[in-house]
Design a protein around this motif. Structure first.
Motif, PDB file in Angstrom:
ATOM      1  N   LEU A  99       0.822  -1.264  -0.055  1.00  0.00           N
ATOM      2  CA  LEU A  99      -0.019  -0.126  -0.036  1.00  0.00           C
ATOM      3  C   LEU A  99       0.907   1.365   0.255  1.00  0.00           C
ATOM      4  O   LEU A  99       1.861   1.326   0.854  1.00  0.00           O
ATOM      5  N   VAL A 115      -3.845   4.685  -1.129  1.00  0.00           N
ATOM      6  CA  VAL A 115      -4.765   5.674  -0.500  1.00  0.00           C
ATOM      7  C   VAL A 115      -4.250   7.189  -0.552  1.00  0.00           C
ATOM      8  O   VAL A 115      -2.937   7.279  -0.479  1.00  0.00           O
ATOM      9  N   SER A 144      -2.236   5.966   8.830  1.00  0.00           N
ATOM     10  CA  SER A 144      -3.237   5.444   7.973  1.00  0.00           C
ATOM     11  C   SER A 144      -3.011   4.265   7.323  1.00  0.00           C
ATOM     12  O   SER A 144      -4.003   3.539   7.050  1.00  0.00           O
ATOM     13  N   ARG A 190      -3.840   1.574  10.034  1.00  0.00           N
ATOM     14  CA  ARG A 190      -5.124   0.980  10.176  1.00  0.00           C
ATOM     15  C   ARG A 190      -5.533   0.377   8.974  1.00  0.00           C
ATOM     16  O   ARG A 190      -6.581  -0.439   9.037  1.00  0.00           O
ATOM     17  N   TYR A 191      -5.333   0.716   7.829  1.00  0.00           N
ATOM     18  CA  TYR A 191      -6.071   0.154   6.452  1.00  0.00           C
ATOM     19  C   TYR A 191      -5.600  -1.501   6.665  1.00  0.00           C
ATOM     20  O   TYR A 191      -6.436  -2.287   6.691  1.00  0.00           O
ATOM     21  N   TRP A 192      -4.354  -1.772   7.116  1.00  0.00           N
ATOM     22  CA  TRP A 192      -3.848  -3.429   7.108  1.00  0.00           C
ATOM     23  C   TRP A 192      -4.463  -4.115   8.461  1.00  0.00           C
ATOM     24  O   TRP A 192      -4.826  -5.065   8.235  1.00  0.00           O
ATOM     25  N   ASP A 195      -7.450  -3.357   9.413  1.00  0.00           N
ATOM     26  CA  ASP A 195      -8.767  -3.788   9.304  1.00  0.00           C
ATOM     27  C   ASP A 195      -8.788  -4.859   8.349  1.00  0.00           C
ATOM     28  O   ASP A 195      -9.724  -5.602   8.490  1.00  0.00           O
ATOM     29  N   ARG A 196      -7.762  -5.232   7.571  1.00  0.00           N
ATOM     30  CA  ARG A 196      -7.623  -6.481   6.708  1.00  0.00           C
ATOM     31  C   ARG A 196      -6.814  -7.508   7.455  1.00  0.00           C
ATOM     32  O   ARG A 196      -6.474  -8.731   6.358  1.00  0.00           O
TER      33      ARG A 196
END
Length: 233
Positions: free
Chosen positions: A45, A67, A81, A84-86, A88-89
């Motif tokens: 990402l 993002v 950021s 948080r993205y990873w 959640d995944r």
């Protein structure tokens, strides 16, 4: 008391590792960095920190998920950021590296091997055993800051200024507050230590090319001293 994280019974599954590359006006470098990182990991990402150039487009060309922050918020905000993205995944580990080529994606395996061999929660690159290519001023400043931060963390961290890192997902919720600029990378170490997590250093190469640092020496040094004063109280 240090936090025990997992039983060390098998190599780390590469499919559970995700990378975050914070980027600000890095259109010249980010595509190649992403391509090289994608040879090591399936999940990469790029967080474009409001660049205003072709950083996001070049990152997508390299194969990254992207993002885009609507405005420049600072390196710390971009990293958070991505974390948080990873989180959640459900990535098990998140690896952070710079977009300018200063960190070699080919050395990602060094972090995976380190994670398979011990139960630390944060793995940080260490360039200080091979400083021949590091500018003298950076070397002196790095040693001074690393000594100061190690004292606050109550752990020896020889290269606290290195942004090449890998984090266990169980550490990430403790790191989502705090500062938003370059001093976040220092605060990350302090927060990990204060929450009982162990930090392990991973030898990496020292790379300097023609990239232009986004660090503003006076302003960011002042932030560093304010941060250290706050945590020493």
């Amino acid at each position: 008391m240090e936090v025990g994280l997992r039983q060390l019974e098998r190599p780390i599954d590469r499919a559970t590792i995700a990378a975050v590359i914070p980027a600000y006006f890095e259109e010249a470098y980010v595509r190649e960095v992403v391509k090289r990182a994608r040879r090591q990991l399936d999940h990469v990402l790029v967080v474009d920190d409001g660049s205003g150039d072709a950083t996001a487009a070049r990152a997508r060309e390299g194969g990254a998920e992207v993002v885009i922050l609507p405005e420049n918020r600072g390196k710390g905000a971009a990293i958070k950021s991505g974390l948080r993205y990873w989180l959640d995944r459900e990535a098990e580990f998140v690896l952070v590296l710079d977009a300018d080529g200063q960190h070699l994606p080919e050395e990602i395996d060094r972090f995976l091997n380190a994670a398979a061999a011990n139960d630390a929660a944060l793995f940080i690159g260490n360039r200080m055993s091979n400083t021949g290519r590091m500018p003298l001023l950076r070397r002196v400043v790095n040693r001074y800051m690393s000594n100061q931060i190690s004292q606050v963390c109550d752990q020896h961290i020889p290269d606290t200024q290195c942004g090449f890192r890998m984090l266990d997902r169980r550490l990430i919720p403790h790191l989502l507050g705090g500062t938003s600029q370059f001093d976040y990378e220092t605060e990350m170490l302090i927060l990990a230590s204060r929450n009982g997590f162990r930090i392990h250093s991973v030898p990496i190469s020292t790379v300097y090319s023609d990239e232009v640092s986004s660090i503003r020496p006076f302003r960011d040094t002042l932030r560093f001293f304010k941060l250290m004063r706050r945590y020493r109280r």
